[in-house]
Scaffold this active site. Structure first.
Site, mmCIF file in Angstrom:
data_model
loop_
_atom_site.group_PDB
_atom_site.id
_atom_site.type_symbol
_atom_site.label_atom_id
_atom_site.label_comp_id
_atom_site.label_asym_id
_atom_site.label_seq_id
_atom_site.Cartn_x
_atom_site.Cartn_y
_atom_site.Cartn_z
ATOM 1 N N PHE A 29 8.671 4.805 3.244
ATOM 2 C CA PHE A 29 8.333 3.878 4.334
ATOM 3 C C PHE A 29 7.396 2.759 3.865
ATOM 4 C CE2 PHE A 29 8.645 8.173 6.392
ATOM 5 C CZ PHE A 29 9.904 7.986 6.942
ATOM 6 N N ILE A 30 7.631 2.235 2.685
ATOM 7 C CA ILE A 30 6.707 1.253 2.129
ATOM 8 C C ILE A 30 7.117 -0.163 2.547
ATOM 9 C CG2 ILE A 30 5.664 0.311 0.048
ATOM 10 C CD1 ILE A 30 4.932 3.276 0.780
ATOM 11 N N GLY A 78 -7.541 -0.834 9.309
ATOM 12 C CA GLY A 78 -6.093 -0.942 9.512
ATOM 13 C C GLY A 78 -5.690 -0.536 10.919
ATOM 14 N N SER A 123 4.851 14.084 2.887
ATOM 15 C CA SER A 123 3.436 14.029 3.307
ATOM 16 C C SER A 123 3.192 12.728 4.051
ATOM 17 C CB SER A 123 2.490 14.132 2.102
ATOM 18 O OG SER A 123 2.650 13.055 1.216
ATOM 19 N N GLY A 172 14.772 -8.406 33.800
ATOM 20 C CA GLY A 172 16.100 -7.937 34.179
ATOM 21 C C GLY A 172 17.026 -7.908 32.976
ATOM 22 N N ASN A 222 -0.485 8.569 16.698
ATOM 23 C CA ASN A 222 -1.398 8.678 17.826
ATOM 24 C C ASN A 222 -1.770 10.129 18.132
ATOM 25 O OD1 ASN A 222 -1.358 5.939 17.921
ATOM 26 N ND2 ASN A 222 -0.635 5.769 20.024
ATOM 27 N N TYR A 256 0.869 -1.186 0.000
ATOM 28 C CA TYR A 256 0.000 0.000 0.000
ATOM 29 C C TYR A 256 0.899 1.228 0.000
ATOM 30 C CZ TYR A 256 -3.509 3.130 2.315
ATOM 31 O OH TYR A 256 -4.356 4.142 2.679
ATOM 32 N N GLU A 271 -0.426 3.929 10.403
ATOM 33 C CA GLU A 271 -1.890 3.926 10.310
ATOM 34 C C GLU A 271 -2.487 5.206 10.913
ATOM 35 O OE1 GLU A 271 -3.273 1.845 8.524
ATOM 36 O OE2 GLU A 271 -2.283 -0.089 8.618
#
Length: 381
Positions: free
Chosen positions: A155-156, A240, A129, A338, A365, A122, A362
């Site tokens: 970033f695909i 997604g 952007s 630990g 946040n 995708y 996606e």
């Protein structure tokens, strides 16, 4: 209200969990080191119906609800969230083909997508952007044969690995209404890829820039209508967001399960460390947080399935809450291990790294908070 899973839903979860435990978990660390997922894995997952989870049964898919799908991703992420998240991306693309594709597009691309002989990626985000996706610059110019695409996607997941790409490109005016979706097949003239990204987590997923340099795409590879691509892209994001939240939930649950087992074996000051009340409180907090996250996620999935008017807001809230809860729990599990938690052999540090990006992709946040605030203020009237 009935909070119990149906017998069928329990079977779906168990099938995905058992497949992951047998076929993914034993190899997860090796795949991370290799920086790739063997392509032979995908047809095995497709044989279970996982190549088209919410593609309609009429089109040959599994026809599952969004709630059912979250169970699959939660269960698979107990083995490896990186693998499960990549499967989520492919399923997003398969659903777009089914929902918006012409009869010709469906006939050519959907059957191999369902068997995962053709793995889809995708392509929305660009170097300039990310959160402001409607500002994308990749352009598709009309030609006598179809389109010529020029631009770069960043970033695909699956860049240079996948067999086809659903690319959002500008065919018209600035803004969201000028964007269309086009299917670019691997090997298309003008399609190339950047170098392999060296990432903090999700290292089993090959991630690259997708570069389009006067890339020729036939007119028949337009997905749906010209100018509707941004709407298609956004419609896929509610599901997604649920899926990526489910990936956080499953991985954090696996971390907690491993931590409970470890604390029963690890001894300090003459007794197992799970007998110290301060550490028991940490386990309790983790369990409470995951149970709350699970209920929130499944409520949001139910709203999306029901077409509730506040479904998008609840998907955004669940994505924000569950991904942050998953990261907190995984980090606490590392602490409770630990020094051993810091070692790759125990698998906990991998989960901490893998889950961090879930708060970014996606929709970050911060954007989830923005969507929630806008809905809250709109309700005020």
């Amino acid at each position: 209200m009935d909070f119990a899973l149906s017998e069928e839903q329990s079977a779906i979860f168990d099938m995905a969990r058992d497949f992951g435990a047998e076929n993914i978990a034993p190899h997860a660390l090796a795949w991370e080191k290799d920086g790739t997922i063997p392509k032979t894995l995908w047809p095995e997952l497709a044989a279970l119906g996982f190549g088209g989870l919410y593609v309609t049964e009429e089109s040959g898919g599994s026809g599952l609800s969004r709630l059912d799908a979250t169970l699959v991703f939660e269960a698979l992420s107990m083995a490896c969230p990186s693998v499960a998240a990549f499967l989520s991306i492919h399923n997003m693309c398969a659903a777009m083909l089914d929902k918006f594709g012409s009869d010709d597009v469906k006939a050519r691309f959907l059957p191999p997508a369902l068997t995962m002989e053709t793995v889809f990626s995708y392509c929305l985000t660009e170097p300039g952007s990310g959160s402001d996706a409607a500002a994308l610059k990749t352009r598709a110019e009309r030609t006598n044969e179809g389109y010529r695409l020029t631009g770069t996607k960043a970033f695909i997941s699956g860049g240079g690995y996948s067999d086809a790409y659903i690319v959002m490109a500008r065919t018209g005016e600035d803004g969201p209404r000028g964007i269309s979706s086009l299917i670019v097949e691997d090997g298309a003239p003008g399609l190339s890829f950047g170098g392999l990204e060296d990432k903090m987590g999700w290292r089993a997923q090959p991630t690259r820039q997708v570069q389009l340099d006067d890339c020729a795409v036939p007119a028949a590879n337009l997905l749906g209508e010209e100018g509707a691509g941004f709407r298609y892209a956004m419609m896929g994001l509610d599901g997604g967001r649920l899926n990526i939240a489910a990936c956080s939930l499953g991985a954090a649950q696996a971390a907690l399960d491993a931590t409970v087992a470890y604390m029963g074996e690890r001894r300090a000051f003459g007794k197992p460390i799970d007998q110290f009340q301060a550490l028991q409180f940490r386990l309790a907090d983790a369990e409470i947080e995951l149970q709350a996250a699970r209920v929130f996620l499944r409520q949001a999935a139910w709203k999306l399935d029901q077409g509730a008017p506040d479904a998008t807001t609840h998907c955004a809230m669940a994505k924000k809450f569950v991904t942050e809860a998953g990261s907190r729990v995984a980090d606490q599990c590392l602490q409770l291990h630990g020094g051993y938690g810091y070692l790759a052999d125990y698998g906990i540090e991998k989960l901490v790294r893998d889950l961090r990006v879930h708060q970014i992709l996606e929709g970050t946040n911060e954007i989830m908070r923005l969507l929630t605030a806008r809905a809250l203020l709109a309700a005020r009237g």
